[in-house]
Scaffold this motif. Structure first.
Motif, PDB file in Angstrom:
ATOM      1  N   GLU A 381       9.034  -0.919   8.708  1.00 61.81           N
ATOM      2  CA  GLU A 381       8.304  -0.196   7.578  1.00 61.81           C
ATOM      3  C   GLU A 381       8.350  -1.435   6.524  1.00 61.81           C
ATOM      4  OE1 GLU A 381       9.427   2.807   3.939  1.00 61.81           O
ATOM      5  OE2 GLU A 381      10.451   3.015   5.564  1.00 61.81           O
ATOM      6  N   TYR A 382       9.293  -2.193   6.423  1.00 60.83           N
ATOM      7  CA  TYR A 382       9.206  -3.174   5.653  1.00 60.83           C
ATOM      8  C   TYR A 382       8.154  -4.475   6.241  1.00 60.83           C
ATOM      9  CZ  TYR A 382      10.277  -8.338   4.715  1.00 60.83           C
ATOM     10  OH  TYR A 382       9.862  -9.440   4.353  1.00 60.83           O
ATOM     11  N   TYR A 383       8.274  -4.496   7.573  1.00 66.60           N
ATOM     12  CA  TYR A 383       7.206  -5.615   8.071  1.00 66.60           C
ATOM     13  C   TYR A 383       5.708  -5.302   7.750  1.00 66.60           C
ATOM     14  CZ  TYR A 383       4.747  -8.507  11.787  1.00 66.60           C
ATOM     15  OH  TYR A 383       4.162  -9.239  12.291  1.00 66.60           O
ATOM     16  N   LEU A 384       5.521  -3.954   8.128  1.00 60.92           N
ATOM     17  CA  LEU A 384       4.109  -3.321   7.587  1.00 60.92           C
ATOM     18  C   LEU A 384       3.576  -3.274   6.320  1.00 60.92           C
ATOM     19  CD1 LEU A 384       3.903  -0.441  10.390  1.00 60.92           C
ATOM     20  CD2 LEU A 384       2.815  -2.806  10.600  1.00 60.92           C
ATOM     21  N   THR A 385       4.476  -3.334   5.400  1.00 57.83           N
ATOM     22  CA  THR A 385       4.222  -3.178   3.980  1.00 57.83           C
ATOM     23  C   THR A 385       4.196  -4.576   3.224  1.00 57.83           C
ATOM     24  OG1 THR A 385       6.372  -2.724   3.172  1.00 57.83           O
ATOM     25  CG2 THR A 385       5.094  -0.771   3.699  1.00 57.83           C
ATOM     26  N   SER A 386       4.657  -5.590   3.945  1.00 53.28           N
ATOM     27  CA  SER A 386       4.636  -7.055   3.313  1.00 53.28           C
ATOM     28  C   SER A 386       3.436  -7.508   3.417  1.00 53.28           C
ATOM     29  CB  SER A 386       5.523  -7.848   4.242  1.00 53.28           C
ATOM     30  OG  SER A 386       4.995  -7.973   5.528  1.00 53.28           O
ATOM     31  N   PHE A 387       2.314  -7.347   4.087  1.00 54.68           N
ATOM     32  CA  PHE A 387       0.840  -8.039   4.243  1.00 54.68           C
ATOM     33  C   PHE A 387       0.191  -7.508   3.223  1.00 54.68           C
ATOM     34  CE2 PHE A 387       2.679  -7.937   8.632  1.00 54.68           C
ATOM     35  CZ  PHE A 387       2.455  -9.306   8.960  1.00 54.68           C
ATOM     36  N   HIS A 388       0.242  -6.435   2.520  1.00 51.51           N
ATOM     37  CA  HIS A 388      -0.664  -6.129   1.561  1.00 51.51           C
ATOM     38  C   HIS A 388      -0.632  -7.074   0.114  1.00 51.51           C
ATOM     39  CE1 HIS A 388      -3.208  -3.824  -1.149  1.00 51.51           C
ATOM     40  NE2 HIS A 388      -2.208  -3.398  -2.006  1.00 51.51           N
ATOM     41  N   GLU A 389       0.665  -7.281  -0.173  1.00 46.15           N
ATOM     42  CA  GLU A 389       0.923  -8.081  -1.310  1.00 46.15           C
ATOM     43  C   GLU A 389       0.317  -9.623  -1.025  1.00 46.15           C
ATOM     44  OE1 GLU A 389       1.436  -8.654  -5.234  1.00 46.15           O
ATOM     45  OE2 GLU A 389       1.090  -6.938  -4.328  1.00 46.15           O
ATOM     46  N   GLY A 390       0.644 -10.090   0.092  1.00 41.80           N
ATOM     47  CA  GLY A 390       0.318 -11.286   0.368  1.00 41.80           C
ATOM     48  C   GLY A 390      -1.074 -11.562   0.036  1.00 41.80           C
ATOM     49  N   ARG A 391      -2.036 -10.750  -0.028  1.00 40.81           N
ATOM     50  CA  ARG A 391      -3.402 -10.912  -0.242  1.00 40.81           C
ATOM     51  C   ARG A 391      -3.496 -10.870  -1.873  1.00 40.81           C
ATOM     52  NH1 ARG A 391      -5.057 -14.262   2.379  1.00 40.81           N
ATOM     53  NH2 ARG A 391      -7.146 -13.707   1.055  1.00 40.81           N
ATOM     54  N   LYS A 392      -4.435 -11.575  -2.226  1.00 34.98           N
ATOM     55  CA  LYS A 392      -4.751 -11.899  -3.600  1.00 34.98           C
ATOM     56  C   LYS A 392      -6.046 -11.243  -3.940  1.00 34.98           C
ATOM     57  CE  LYS A 392      -0.538 -12.909  -5.344  1.00 34.98           C
ATOM     58  NZ  LYS A 392       0.188 -11.713  -5.888  1.00 34.98           N
ATOM     59  N   GLY A 393      -6.571 -10.137  -4.134  1.00 36.48           N
ATOM     60  CA  GLY A 393      -8.012  -9.935  -4.380  1.00 36.48           C
ATOM     61  C   GLY A 393      -8.539  -9.520  -2.948  1.00 36.48           C
ATOM     62  N   ALA A 394      -9.699  -8.852  -3.114  1.00 36.19           N
ATOM     63  CA  ALA A 394     -10.691  -8.548  -1.843  1.00 36.19           C
ATOM     64  C   ALA A 394     -11.308  -9.573  -1.219  1.00 36.19           C
ATOM     65  CB  ALA A 394     -11.384  -7.291  -2.241  1.00 36.19           C
ATOM     66  N   ILE A 395     -11.675 -10.581  -1.936  1.00 39.15           N
ATOM     67  CA  ILE A 395     -12.364 -11.661  -1.458  1.00 39.15           C
ATOM     68  C   ILE A 395     -11.351 -12.886  -0.682  1.00 39.15           C
ATOM     69  CG2 ILE A 395     -13.782 -13.769  -1.987  1.00 39.15           C
ATOM     70  CD1 ILE A 395     -14.786 -11.086  -2.841  1.00 39.15           C
ATOM     71  N   ALA A 396     -11.837 -12.903   0.399  1.00 43.07           N
ATOM     72  CA  ALA A 396     -11.151 -13.923   1.232  1.00 43.07           C
ATOM     73  C   ALA A 396     -11.153 -15.581   0.910  1.00 43.07           C
ATOM     74  CB  ALA A 396     -11.814 -13.797   2.732  1.00 43.07           C
TER      75      ALA A 396
END
Length: 697
Positions: A381-396
């Protein structure tokens, strides 16, 4: 030269025009010319007529030669679908380069039951007997066939080999012709004036240049792999350990830029360094490389908010992207390619790794699991929820490539009352987990009422680019150590980043270690609105408890399908029992289904994000990320791309200069916080060295 081939039975075959060179077979078995009346057939033939179209006997004669010849007749085909060998009527279509088969001769005017493309195929007589041979297509499909006798097999094999060679060479000639036309197109575009009604920097022409290059690169690599496959089958298996590598770019990066100036992604020597970076360069030679104990009282809640939602710079610099794409080779390693500054995020890769810890309550809650099963599920659960905040904005966008020796420090304080204890949702009522933002009074609690998670990262190597990072919660006797090597490749209209490395989570209270890997990341649609998706399979294992997890990040299919989909299974290895299944999107809602039938939903958009605590810039070491990249970040924040490029180039030139100096003097690089152990890197003072592991069970 015209060949009119008259088939047995009196019916003339179609006349084909074949040149002398195309009719020759080089490096293949030479066809043999037997007596005209030799060879009786009971199960096949190289040609057929109404008098011998049955599966029974019949006398046939063959006229061998080394030119393209249409062949048809019965052969036995091995299949696993029915009962082994079956009679089928085969037709060699030389003009199309196809081997087709039908149920019988009477059905040959209908759609074939099967078809193999012979270009790139390998025709191999079998060693098991003198009648059998195989046709291995470049697609991977294989026909296992059996003729009546050795002579009939030789005839089929030689005819198939001639056809295969002809069409394989034809592809090569077509590729050569297309490459010539593509080079001519690029030359004509680049010869146009830099300004005017039709210029060499016209966006439509740059688009044409980029897409034609990407197309030719893709076709070239496919043909190259096909040639290697053909050679490996002809000469035997490739030696152990041999890999098929992507070809290096044939065209060097040029220096054209939309205004005629030197492009920001060129690999030419940089301009003189700016004053602040020059000063740092002088300082760097005398900086102490000894570990520094960070005082947590010096850290304050982070107020920096570098949002990455502006597409303007990307749109304005589109011609630069097009020109860059037109110079890259499919599969090319981008590690040493300096990319344009305007596509950068306003933070270092080391800080991005820190953002994976933005839910410290879920991280600390892992060790509160009552059973090994519960702890493994909590880790997933921790692992799968960690990637979302690692991205800043929708643009790559791409974080800064860390400079060797660069470090990043931060911490999080989490009120103890906000950390889940006891068992997880696997034995509680199904629910949607939404952690609301913490109230102000909770954030201002005393240190004794909070857990503290400390984080440190360091760039330990430049080539290859390896980052080490470590986080710990001393109060809960848990820590995580990881090293990551990023490998970037150009994939046409996407960029793929492979995260090579491994992480280990240690729960000292339970004496457990969880090893895990990381997924690949892809920047898609780089010509329009670039976006990020994750892909690949990762695994989590705990050797002591026998629990493991298999996680798959699904990339979007070409047609249909959902974005950002992820699935996972938690398994008890000793009984091969699946105790939890997960499905959903890694940036949206995750659904956990437990073995008792209960379900829990985690809505990532509503999970509370705990802000990290960092020291003010004036208290940071000159090599700490935010201080090191301050001038670049400030320029990007003000949309001053040229200034950002200049500051970034100064830092990179300093790194190259110092690396050359170390090479000349034979001085090895000394890391500050991480020590190399085997193939990995370990923090110099991990928690497990100071706190002995004491299993609770």
């Amino acid at each position: 030269m015209n060949f009119g081939v008259k088939m047995q039975g009196g019916e003339p075959a179609s006349v084909m025009k074949v040149s002398e060179s195309e009719g020759k077979l080089e490096g293949l078995a030479t066809a043999v010319t037997p007596n005209k009346n030799s060879g009786n057939s009971s199960c096949g033939g190289a040609s057929s007529s109404s008098s011998n179209s049955s599966r029974g006997g019949g006398t046939k004669g063959w006229q061998y030669s080394d030119h393209m010849e249409s062949v048809n007749g019965y052969l036995m085909k091995y299949t696993n679908l029915v009962t082994g060998w079956q009679y089928r009527f085969f037709v060699l279509n030389n003009e199309a380069g196809l081997l087709e088969y039908f149920v019988n001769e009477q059905s040959r005017n209908q759609k074939p039951r099967g078809t193999l493309q012979l270009a790139g195929a390998v025709i191999s007589p079998s060693d098991e007997d003198s009648h059998t041979f195989t046709v291995n297509a470049a697609s991977g499909e294989q026909y296992k066939l059996r003729a009546t006798d050795a002579k009939e097999r030789q005839h089929w094999v030689s005819r198939l080999q001639i056809c295969t060679q002809h069409h394989t060479e034809a592809i090569g000639k077509m590729m050569s012709h297309a490459e010539g036309q593509q080079r001519d197109l690029i030359r004509r575009i680049e010869c146009l004036p830099a300004s005017g009604l039709l210029s060499s920097l016209d966006q439509d022409l740059l688009m044409l240049k980029a897409t034609s290059m990407a197309t030719m690169n893709c076709l070239n690599d496919c043909f190259h792999i096909l040639q290697l496959q053909h050679a490996s089958h002809q000469k035997g298996a490739l030696p152990s350990g041999t890999t098929i590598e992507w070809l290096e770019p044939k065209i060097p990066l040029s220096n054209h830029y939309k205004d005629g100036a030197e492009q920001p992604f060129a690999t030419e020597p940089s301009k003189p360094v700016a004053a602040p970076e020059a000063q740092c360069a002088a300082e760097s030679g005398v900086l102490a490389r000894e570990p520094e104990d960070i005082n947590a009282d010096d850290e304050i809640e982070d107020t920096c908010d570098n949002k990455e939602d502006d597409l303007g710079a990307v749109e304005e610099q589109r011609s630069v992207i097009l020109h860059l794409l037109s110079q890259l080779k499919l599969g090319m390693d981008l590690t040493r390619v300096v990319l344009p500054t305007f596509i950068l995020e306003k933070r270092s890769l080391l800080e991005m790794y820190a953002d994976f810890m933005s839910h410290p309550d879920l991280f600390i809650g892992i060790t509160n699991g009552a059973t090994p099963e519960d702890r493994m599920i909590r880790f997933v659960e921790y692992y799968l929820t960690s990637f979302h905040e690692g991205r800043k904005g929708a643009i790559a966008k791409k974080p800064y490539n860390p400079i060797i020796g660069e470090t990043f420090h931060c911490s999080w304080r989490m009120p103890k009352s906000e950390v889940a204890s006891g068992v997880s949702g696997s034995s509680s009522t199904p629910a949607i987990t939404n952690h609301a933002p913490l109230p102000e009074e909770a954030l201002t609690q005393g240190v004794s009422d909070c857990y503290t998670v400390r984080f440190v990262a360091e760039q330990v190597s430049h080539h290859p680019p390896v980052s080490g990072f470590y986080a710990e919660c001393a109060e809960r006797k848990m820590c995580v150590n990881a090293h990551v090597w990023t490998k970037s490749k150009f994939l046409g209209m996407s960029i793929g980043v492979t995260m090579v490395g491994e992480g280990v989570l240690c729960l000292l209270e339970h004496g457990e270690e969880y090893t895990f890997s990381l997924p690949c990341a892809y920047a898609r649609s780089i010509l329009t609105v670039p976006w990020v998706e994750l892909g690949g399979k990762v695994s989590v294992n705990c050797a002591k408890t026998g629990y493991s997890a298999s996680i798959t990040f699904h990339t979007k299919p070409f047609y249909g399908g959902k974005l950002h989909r992820v699935t996972a299974e938690v398994k008890y290895n000793l009984t091969n029992t699946v105790v939890c299944r997960v499905q959903g999107e890694w940036n949206s809602v995750l659904e956990f289904t437990y073995s008792n039938g209960e379900t829990k939903y985690v809505d990532l958009a509503k999970l509370a994000v705990t802000k990290k605590r960092v020291r003010p810039l004036e208290k940071q070491d000159p090599f700490e990320s935010r201080r090191l990249w301050k001038n670049v970040t400030d320029s990007l924040r003000e949309s001053e791309i040229d200034k950002a490029t200049e500051h970034k180039r100064s830092l990179e030139e300093r790194q190259r200069t110092e690396e050359r100096l170390r090479t000349e003097t034979g001085t090895p690089w000394k890391t500050k916080y991480f020590i190399k152990e085997g193939d990995g890197w370990v923090y110099h003072k991990p928690l497990w060295k100071g706190i002995p592991s004491q299993p609770a069970e």
